[in-house]
Design a protein around this motif. Sequence first.
Motif, PDB file in Angstrom:
ATOM      1  N   ALA A 110      44.920 -61.413  35.209  1.00  0.00           N
ATOM      2  CA  ALA A 110      45.017 -60.233  36.080  1.00  0.00           C
ATOM      3  C   ALA A 110      43.843 -60.204  37.056  1.00  0.00           C
TER       4      ALA A 110
ATOM      5  N   THR B 274      44.552 -62.871  39.825  1.00  0.00           N
ATOM      6  CA  THR B 274      45.526 -62.438  40.845  1.00  0.00           C
ATOM      7  C   THR B 274      44.910 -61.399  41.760  1.00  0.00           C
ATOM      8  N   ASP B 275      44.130 -60.490  41.172  1.00  0.00           N
ATOM      9  CA  ASP B 275      43.533 -59.447  41.999  1.00  0.00           C
ATOM     10  C   ASP B 275      42.528 -60.040  42.988  1.00  0.00           C
TER      11      ASP B 275
ATOM     12  N   ARG C 255      44.131 -61.924  45.920  1.00  0.00           N
ATOM     13  CA  ARG C 255      44.735 -61.008  46.879  1.00  0.00           C
ATOM     14  C   ARG C 255      43.693 -60.487  47.877  1.00  0.00           C
TER      15      ARG C 255
END
Lengths: 244, 314
Positions: A10, A13-14, A17
């Motif tokens: 997680a 992915t953060d 981004r």
Amino acid sequence: MNRMVLIARAVITDSIRRRVPYVIVLFAGALAAAIPSLPNYGMGVEPAVFREVSLALMYVAVIVLALALAANRLPAEFERRTVYAVLAKQVSRWEYLVGTWAGLTVVMTAVIAAFTVVIQVVAVLFYGDPMWVLWVGALSMLLEAGVVIAVAVAISTLMGPVVVVVATLTILFIGHSRSTLLGGLGAAELSYFYPSLDSFNIMLPVAHGNGVSALAVVSMLTVFVGFTGLALLLGVVMIGRKDL
Amino acid sequence: MSTNDVAIRVEGACKTYKRIGRSHAHMAVDGVSLKVERGTIHGLLGPNGAGKTTTLKMLIGLVRPTAGTFEMLGEDSTSPKGRRSLGFLPEQPYFPQHLTALQALRFYGRLGGVLKDEIDGRSNEVLAKVGLRGEECTELSKFSRGMLQRLGIAQAIIGRPEIVVLDEPASGLDPVGQRDVRSLMLELRERGTTVLLSSHQLSEVEAVCDRVTILNFGKVAAEGHIDELLNVSGQTSFKVRGLPEFPRAVSELASDVAVSGSVWVFSVEDSAVRAVVDAIDDAGGTVMSVTPKRESLEDYFARLITLAGLEVAS
Ligand SMILES: Nc1ncnc2c1ncn2[C@@H]1O[C@H](COP(=O)(O)OP(=O)(O)OP(=O)(O)O)[C@@H](O)[C@H]1O
Ligand SMILES: [Mg+2]
């Protein structure tokens, strides 16, 4: 273990981004490409100087990016209370903290690798030499970034991002100032106990010498494991005592 | 209630917060004990600042208790292992903005122990259950407050937990959403799930809760069945329609008279019910309902606060 991987994923992915990693890699890549054409003695920069300057550039970019990603990671989760839904599951606080560190370190690994490849491409174009020794420099930076992230994440369990950045940079500075701080005192015995990060200082041998000894690599790994472990341990203790 | 039947047990929970610039610490929760039987719905009621959220957070291990023991199914619920069978909805839940509803549920579901092969099916199932079908691919940054609340409920139940703790499940929801949440809680109970919810809305609690605990100023003010706590003994409430004017015979007996349009609401002593029904018949009115008089939760809270104020004063 499985839950830690989920948390690390997680975090990755953060981070992907966010725009910071790309901006920094692009910016530093452009600078690296500009180094060979610096007007040095009218005939371009020597390969050794190119290695030294590009590694220095990479070092600054890596530290800036590590701090940009790590300093506000936990404070934002606490403030927006996104942490509640995670920690109400069967997740320990240490898994959460170590998972966060691991995710950020993976991101840094990717960035450093991309960076090194960019420098290698420039090296091939201008000097016809892939300069594989750069990867030793990349390794030292990755390990140091791991330490920086661990320290920043640990401090951020209790402090806001500004304090985290200042405190981490202070620790980094102290870690690289053994000779400056102890040299004048003539206290050579103390130097064994000094929390030194000097093992990561291999930029010059990488740039100018014939590479780095196996012992230096082992010493680097030892310092990495010791510092990261200690910082994460303190972080786990601090987050464990926190009221969310 | 044998120990096997207890799903949640809180004993002597205390939490003090130190306040900067104040001489004495603030007791947010002060000796709260609570027992929730397996397969029941238990309400935690109380005015703002009563300590509901703090109690629930201590139970789940988000806040470190100053004192007390907290158990779920006989295990310490402040440790991760003790939360194995828990689903939790935080107060005003919030999730990473950039995820879509489906991505978020995958993440929380997997953390809650749902297997990889089952996660997509399960996510879609709970999304439909909380009324978010069709929003699977919407980014959470585009979610409204009520939609986030629904997603919060979805992530709480995705792992099919044995115990569900909901901190103000109806907050931010429209009337239909509130009704959906009520039926969801009843459905969970049907399946044998234990539900503990906090609220300050009577309508939410009275329709579903088997028992309630009322908190005030960090202490348990009352515990029991909602009817026992709120019914005003000896009084009956009437709802009447079609009266051109309020009959003299009734007005002498009635108290708390209110009128809205052609509907009259009032209460009388239980012993006068017969006579009042007859009087209304004679006057040409229709009795719509005759129920035990119930104090409103607002009145109840107001009374609790006045009582506590008197205690402090004396
Ligand atoms: N982190 C904190 N620091 C200091 N005091 C706090 C903290 N959290 C809560 N309190 C205090 O504890 C008391 C209880 O708060 P809590 O959030 O448990 O109330 P509540 O019953 O959930 O209220 P509400 O209905 O408004 O949600 C309040 O007086 C509040 O000011
Ligand atoms: Mg609350």
